[in-house]
Design a protein around this motif. Structure first.
Motif, PDB file in Angstrom:
ATOM      1  N   ALA A  52       0.845  -1.204   0.000  1.00 57.76           N
ATOM      2  CA  ALA A  52       0.000   0.000   0.000  1.00 57.76           C
ATOM      3  C   ALA A  52       0.878   1.251   0.000  1.00 57.76           C
ATOM      4  CB  ALA A  52      -0.926  -0.004   1.208  1.00 57.76           C
ATOM      5  N   GLY A  53       1.989   1.203   0.735  1.00 57.39           N
ATOM      6  CA  GLY A  53       2.913   2.322   0.741  1.00 57.39           C
ATOM      7  C   GLY A  53       3.553   2.552  -0.608  1.00 57.39           C
ATOM      8  N   ARG A  54       3.794   1.491  -1.335  1.00 60.50           N
ATOM      9  CA  ARG A  54       4.336   1.619  -2.688  1.00 60.50           C
ATOM     10  C   ARG A  54       3.367   2.379  -3.586  1.00 60.50           C
ATOM     11  NH1 ARG A  54       4.949  -1.339  -7.707  1.00 60.50           N
ATOM     12  NH2 ARG A  54       7.133  -1.311  -8.386  1.00 60.50           N
ATOM     13  N   ARG A  55       2.078   2.107  -3.418  1.00 59.25           N
ATOM     14  CA  ARG A  55       1.070   2.827  -4.216  1.00 59.25           C
ATOM     15  C   ARG A  55       1.031   4.306  -3.825  1.00 59.25           C
ATOM     16  NH1 ARG A  55      -1.686  -2.087  -3.247  1.00 59.25           N
ATOM     17  NH2 ARG A  55      -2.967  -1.161  -1.589  1.00 59.25           N
ATOM     18  N   VAL A  56       1.211   4.591  -2.523  1.00 60.46           N
ATOM     19  CA  VAL A  56       1.288   5.991  -2.089  1.00 60.46           C
ATOM     20  C   VAL A  56       2.520   6.649  -2.699  1.00 60.46           C
ATOM     21  CG1 VAL A  56       1.511   7.531  -0.099  1.00 60.46           C
ATOM     22  CG2 VAL A  56       0.064   5.498   0.061  1.00 60.46           C
ATOM     23  N   TYR A  57       3.630   5.932  -2.726  1.00 57.05           N
ATOM     24  CA  TYR A  57       4.879   6.416  -3.328  1.00 57.05           C
ATOM     25  C   TYR A  57       4.637   6.842  -4.777  1.00 57.05           C
ATOM     26  CZ  TYR A  57       9.866   6.129  -4.703  1.00 57.05           C
ATOM     27  OH  TYR A  57      11.135   6.389  -5.177  1.00 57.05           O
ATOM     28  N   VAL A  58       3.894   6.021  -5.504  1.00 55.41           N
ATOM     29  CA  VAL A  58       3.589   6.333  -6.903  1.00 55.41           C
ATOM     30  C   VAL A  58       2.627   7.522  -6.996  1.00 55.41           C
ATOM     31  CG1 VAL A  58       2.505   5.452  -9.011  1.00 55.41           C
ATOM     32  CG2 VAL A  58       4.021   3.976  -7.679  1.00 55.41           C
ATOM     33  N   ALA A  59       1.575   7.491  -6.192  1.00 52.61           N
ATOM     34  CA  ALA A  59       0.546   8.535  -6.256  1.00 52.61           C
ATOM     35  C   ALA A  59       1.101   9.903  -5.898  1.00 52.61           C
ATOM     36  CB  ALA A  59      -0.615   8.177  -5.333  1.00 52.61           C
ATOM     37  N   GLU A  60       2.042   9.955  -4.968  1.00 53.35           N
ATOM     38  CA  GLU A  60       2.606  11.239  -4.533  1.00 53.35           C
ATOM     39  C   GLU A  60       3.752  11.709  -5.421  1.00 53.35           C
ATOM     40  OE1 GLU A  60       1.226  13.110  -2.458  1.00 53.35           O
ATOM     41  OE2 GLU A  60      -0.192  11.704  -1.542  1.00 53.35           O
ATOM     42  N   GLY A  61       4.085  10.924  -6.451  1.00 53.63           N
ATOM     43  CA  GLY A  61       5.097  11.359  -7.406  1.00 53.63           C
ATOM     44  C   GLY A  61       6.529  11.260  -6.914  1.00 53.63           C
ATOM     45  N   CYS A  62       6.791  10.375  -5.956  1.00 52.73           N
ATOM     46  CA  CYS A  62       8.152  10.266  -5.418  1.00 52.73           C
ATOM     47  C   CYS A  62       9.164   9.859  -6.496  1.00 52.73           C
ATOM     48  CB  CYS A  62       8.188   9.258  -4.271  1.00 52.73           C
ATOM     49  SG  CYS A  62       7.066   9.662  -2.897  1.00 52.73           S
ATOM     50  N   ALA A  63       8.699   9.060  -7.471  1.00 52.69           N
ATOM     51  CA  ALA A  63       9.604   8.587  -8.516  1.00 52.69           C
ATOM     52  C   ALA A  63      10.028   9.689  -9.475  1.00 52.69           C
ATOM     53  CB  ALA A  63       8.948   7.443  -9.294  1.00 52.69           C
ATOM     54  N   TYR A  64       9.363  10.846  -9.423  1.00 51.84           N
ATOM     55  CA  TYR A  64       9.780  11.958 -10.284  1.00 51.84           C
ATOM     56  C   TYR A  64      11.150  12.498  -9.872  1.00 51.84           C
ATOM     57  CZ  TYR A  64       4.929  12.086 -11.917  1.00 51.84           C
ATOM     58  OH  TYR A  64       3.710  11.767 -12.458  1.00 51.84           O
ATOM     59  N   CYS A  65      11.481  12.389  -8.589  1.00 50.87           N
ATOM     60  CA  CYS A  65      12.733  12.971  -8.087  1.00 50.87           C
ATOM     61  C   CYS A  65      13.701  11.935  -7.530  1.00 50.87           C
ATOM     62  CB  CYS A  65      12.433  14.005  -6.997  1.00 50.87           C
ATOM     63  SG  CYS A  65      11.490  15.436  -7.563  1.00 50.87           S
ATOM     64  N   HIS A  66      13.206  10.737  -7.234  1.00 50.74           N
ATOM     65  CA  HIS A  66      14.061   9.714  -6.623  1.00 50.74           C
ATOM     66  C   HIS A  66      14.142   8.492  -7.535  1.00 50.74           C
ATOM     67  CE1 HIS A  66      14.381  11.687  -2.710  1.00 50.74           C
ATOM     68  NE2 HIS A  66      13.097  11.960  -2.797  1.00 50.74           N
ATOM     69  N   THR A  67      15.340   7.977  -7.683  1.00 45.72           N
ATOM     70  CA  THR A  67      15.534   6.741  -8.432  1.00 45.72           C
ATOM     71  C   THR A  67      15.578   5.555  -7.472  1.00 45.72           C
ATOM     72  OG1 THR A  67      17.940   6.991  -8.314  1.00 45.72           O
ATOM     73  CG2 THR A  67      16.831   7.896 -10.248  1.00 45.72           C
ATOM     74  N   GLN A  68      15.450   4.374  -8.057  1.00 47.98           N
ATOM     75  CA  GLN A  68      15.676   3.132  -7.316  1.00 47.98           C
ATOM     76  C   GLN A  68      16.549   2.230  -8.188  1.00 47.98           C
ATOM     77  OE1 GLN A  68      12.380   1.136  -5.380  1.00 47.98           O
ATOM     78  NE2 GLN A  68      11.269   3.058  -5.082  1.00 47.98           N
ATOM     79  N   GLN A  69      17.651   2.787  -8.631  1.00 45.37           N
ATOM     80  CA  GLN A  69      18.602   2.035  -9.445  1.00 45.37           C
ATOM     81  C   GLN A  69      20.005   2.580  -9.166  1.00 45.37           C
ATOM     82  OE1 GLN A  69      18.611   3.030 -13.655  1.00 45.37           O
ATOM     83  NE2 GLN A  69      16.969   4.524 -13.365  1.00 45.37           N
ATOM     84  N   VAL A  70      20.806   1.789  -8.492  1.00 44.18           N
ATOM     85  CA  VAL A  70      22.171   2.178  -8.184  1.00 44.18           C
ATOM     86  C   VAL A  70      23.064   1.733  -9.337  1.00 44.18           C
ATOM     87  CG1 VAL A  70      24.090   1.975  -6.560  1.00 44.18           C
ATOM     88  CG2 VAL A  70      21.730   1.950  -5.720  1.00 44.18           C
ATOM     89  N   ARG A  71      23.726   2.671  -9.962  1.00 49.36           N
ATOM     90  CA  ARG A  71      24.585   2.370 -11.105  1.00 49.36           C
ATOM     91  C   ARG A  71      25.957   1.885 -10.627  1.00 49.36           C
ATOM     92  NH1 ARG A  71      24.130   8.272 -13.548  1.00 49.36           N
ATOM     93  NH2 ARG A  71      24.728   8.588 -11.368  1.00 49.36           N
ATOM     94  N   PRO A  72      26.653   1.110 -11.450  1.00 43.48           N
ATOM     95  CA  PRO A  72      27.993   0.630 -11.061  1.00 43.48           C
ATOM     96  C   PRO A  72      29.043   1.722 -11.244  1.00 43.48           C
ATOM     97  CG  PRO A  72      27.426  -0.211 -13.223  1.00 43.48           C
ATOM     98  CD  PRO A  72      26.198   0.521 -12.724  1.00 43.48           C
ATOM     99  N   LEU A  73      28.822   2.848 -10.573  1.00 40.09           N
ATOM    100  CA  LEU A  73      29.727   3.984 -10.643  1.00 40.09           C
ATOM    101  C   LEU A  73      30.208   4.337  -9.241  1.00 40.09           C
ATOM    102  CD1 LEU A  73      27.663   6.279 -13.062  1.00 40.09           C
ATOM    103  CD2 LEU A  73      29.520   4.717 -13.672  1.00 40.09           C
TER     104      LEU A  73
END
Length: 267
Positions: A52-73
């Motif tokens: 349910a929190g994941r759906r809130v994360y999407v609804a509130e637009g958190c993915a617009y500013c935060h990634t969930q992918q750590v690059r090998p850098l």
């Protein structure tokens, strides 16, 4: 059928066939193959509250500013280990993000495990990170005269607290924080191991009495303590006590401080 009609049929038929073939080769078949990727070691399904929190994360637009992918850098090392396919086995669609205005959250459950800090950060980010540009999410909270039983009020610093009443999290805030706490990268077998240490020198084997590694201590403080107590140990008034100048911290006998670090402190 006229020659013109046959030409149109040939053009559209060929285009449609090429489009279908490319779609199968570039989207459908890779999607089927990737959907069979097994979960990585230690990767588990989200609980109903976390989902349910994941759906809130999407609804509130958190993915617009935060990634969930750590690059090998090297620059991404502060966020965790490089992402692996098995990390996303139970998260579809993946919330990889495209812009990193704020920090990557792949491992935020390890970096910021405390619910109190997360509530403060959601209600008013500047209360814990003065330089933050993240918008506040006060609509995920309620202001009440008295906190319900078994519900802890958010310990906001006076400068950010409402004039009257107490701030408590709504079900959406509770779910969102549960989801953020669940974002933890399990260690990969055989990956990211520390390099073998060099044999200690005689001087390092017998350090002077009372000596300590200040640089290592600063690194540990930055990684584990500064998020709540501040980079300089000034704390957050009304929420997290200051460590700078604290009698227990500066005491010659570190027993109480070590006990607090290892077992926490309540009351």
């Amino acid at each position: 059928m006229t020659p013109h009609d046959r030409m149109l049929v040939a053009i559209f038929g060929t285009s449609g066939t090429v489009y279908l073939a490319l779609s199968m080769a570039m989207a459908v078949l890779p999607g089927i193959w990737l959907s069979q990727t097994p979960p990585g070691p230690g990767v588990v399904k989200l609980t109903p509250q976390q989902d349910a929190g994941r759906r809130v994360y999407v609804a509130e637009g958190c993915a617009y500013c935060h990634t969930q992918q750590v690059r090998p850098l090297t620059t991404d090392g502060v966020f965790g280990r490089p992402a692996a396919p098995g990390d996303f086995a139970y998260q579809t669609p993946e919330l990889l993000g495209a812009h990193r205005t704020g920090p990557d959250l792949s491992n935020v459950g390890v970096r910021q495990p405390g619910a109190v800090w997360q509530f403060l950060h959601l209600y008013e980010p500047r209360s814990v990170v003065p330089q933050s540009i993240m918008p506040a999410f006060p609509w995920l909270f309620r202001v009440v005269d008295k906190a319900p039983e078994n519900v802890a009020a958010v310990p906001l610093p006076k400068a950010f607290a409402p004039p009257q009443g107490l701030v408590i999290p709504t079900e959406k805030a509770l779910a969102l924080v549960a989801y953020l706490q669940a974002l933890k990268q399990p260690a990969l077998p055989g990956a990211g191991g520390a390099p073998e240490a060099a044999p200690p020198t005689p001087a390092a084997t017998t350090p002077p009495a009372g000596a300590f590694d200040a640089a290592a201590g600063a690194t540990l403080f930055a990684a584990n303590c500064s998020a709540c107590h501040g980079d300089q140990g000034a704390g957050v008034p009304g929420a997290f006590p200051p460590l700078a100048g604290d009698a227990v911290v500066n005491k010659a006998d570190p027993t109480t401080q070590i006990r607090t670090v290892l077992h926490g402190l309540s009351g």
